[in-house]
Design an enzyme around this catalytic site. Sequence first.
Site, short mmCIF file in Angstrom:
data_model
loop_
_atom_site.label_atom_id
_atom_site.label_comp_id
_atom_site.label_asym_id
_atom_site.label_seq_id
_atom_site.Cartn_x
_atom_site.Cartn_y
_atom_site.Cartn_z
N GLU A 81 -14.19 -13.92 -2.82
CA GLU A 81 -15.41 -13.14 -3.01
C GLU A 81 -16.66 -14.00 -3.13
OE1 GLU A 81 -12.14 -10.42 -3.58
OE2 GLU A 81 -12.53 -12.41 -4.44
N HIS A 150 -8.43 -3.97 -13.39
CA HIS A 150 -8.89 -3.28 -12.19
C HIS A 150 -9.52 -1.94 -12.51
CE1 HIS A 150 -5.59 -5.96 -10.84
NE2 HIS A 150 -6.39 -6.17 -9.82
#
Length: 352
Positions: A81, A150
């Site tokens: 990322e 998450h």
Amino acid sequence: MILNSVKSLCRRSFSTSRLLGVQQMTVRDALNSALDEEMERDERVFLMGEEVAMYDGAYKVSRGLWKKYGDKRVIDTPITEMGFAGIAVGSAMAGLHPVCEFMTFNFAMQAIDQIINSAAKTYYMSAGKVNVPIVFRGPNGAASGVAAQHSQCFGAWYAHCPGLKVISPYSSEDHKGLLKAAIRDPDPVVFLENEILYGAQYSMSDQALEKDFVLPIGKAKVEKAGTHVTLVSHSRGVELCLEAAKQLSSVGVEAEVINLRSLRPLDEETIIKSIAKTNHLVTVEQGWPSCGVGAEICARIAESEALFHLDAPVCRVVGVDVPMPYTKSLEVLALPQPSNIVEAVNTVLAVK
């Protein structure tokens, strides 16, 4: 664990249907339509992220775009990322209009230096000479059965930072109109979707189905008018508020439901106007209580003349102040439910 959740969501079909004469579209399709229309309109717009091309996206939001626009406009990235967010920011500084997808905003923590220190601050640090027209988008907030790492809301995190616009839409029309606005914006935009909403269908006005449909960033929407209490929320929290409002209406309490749409800038005017009518306020969010979106709204109301319209203290309905549990029964308890909103409304209306 997270893959099972993704596969379950992707089994839901893409659909645009007409129910009782009203056009319906899933959030997933609305996002896909917005991306397609903006890529067709402006060749500087491109999409990059993990599995967005050949796999059509982890949540199938980018379905068909790679086949239509090719490798240079829809780009699969490695699982890094910080790296691909940096490439996207650099390309935006050079004049392109990247849409940078994170498979979940939890993974964007790996790229937060690029989002904050590079994208958000460059216009200021360059004395207005360098714009960064970039959109960071992907699912945010609580999913289902994916546990603590998450499943959290980053709305308040990014709304804290000058240089960013932060959007947190609810309906299909919100997602389409606001994503198009975000892509056209000259500044960095954090676009917070919700995994649970991707397969949900919402009505679309005829105007929203047109290619030039764009919604203004920073303008809230009154989803339901009411006279007794104002409910303010964003993203999936709006759905909870509407369900709670339905329950309250059955006992004679009419709640006004405000869909914020945008967290930065925040539409204070719509909130204050509603409070002047209802004299009561309940904020709702899936995020944690400390320094949250509801806390910011409370502070702004306390600093404005709207404070004198209130007949009771503001009540915040929030996620429990713990990392998200994996166990389903505890997950339900950790997140706001319509019953919690109804209880909060009953509390504020009971205060004399």
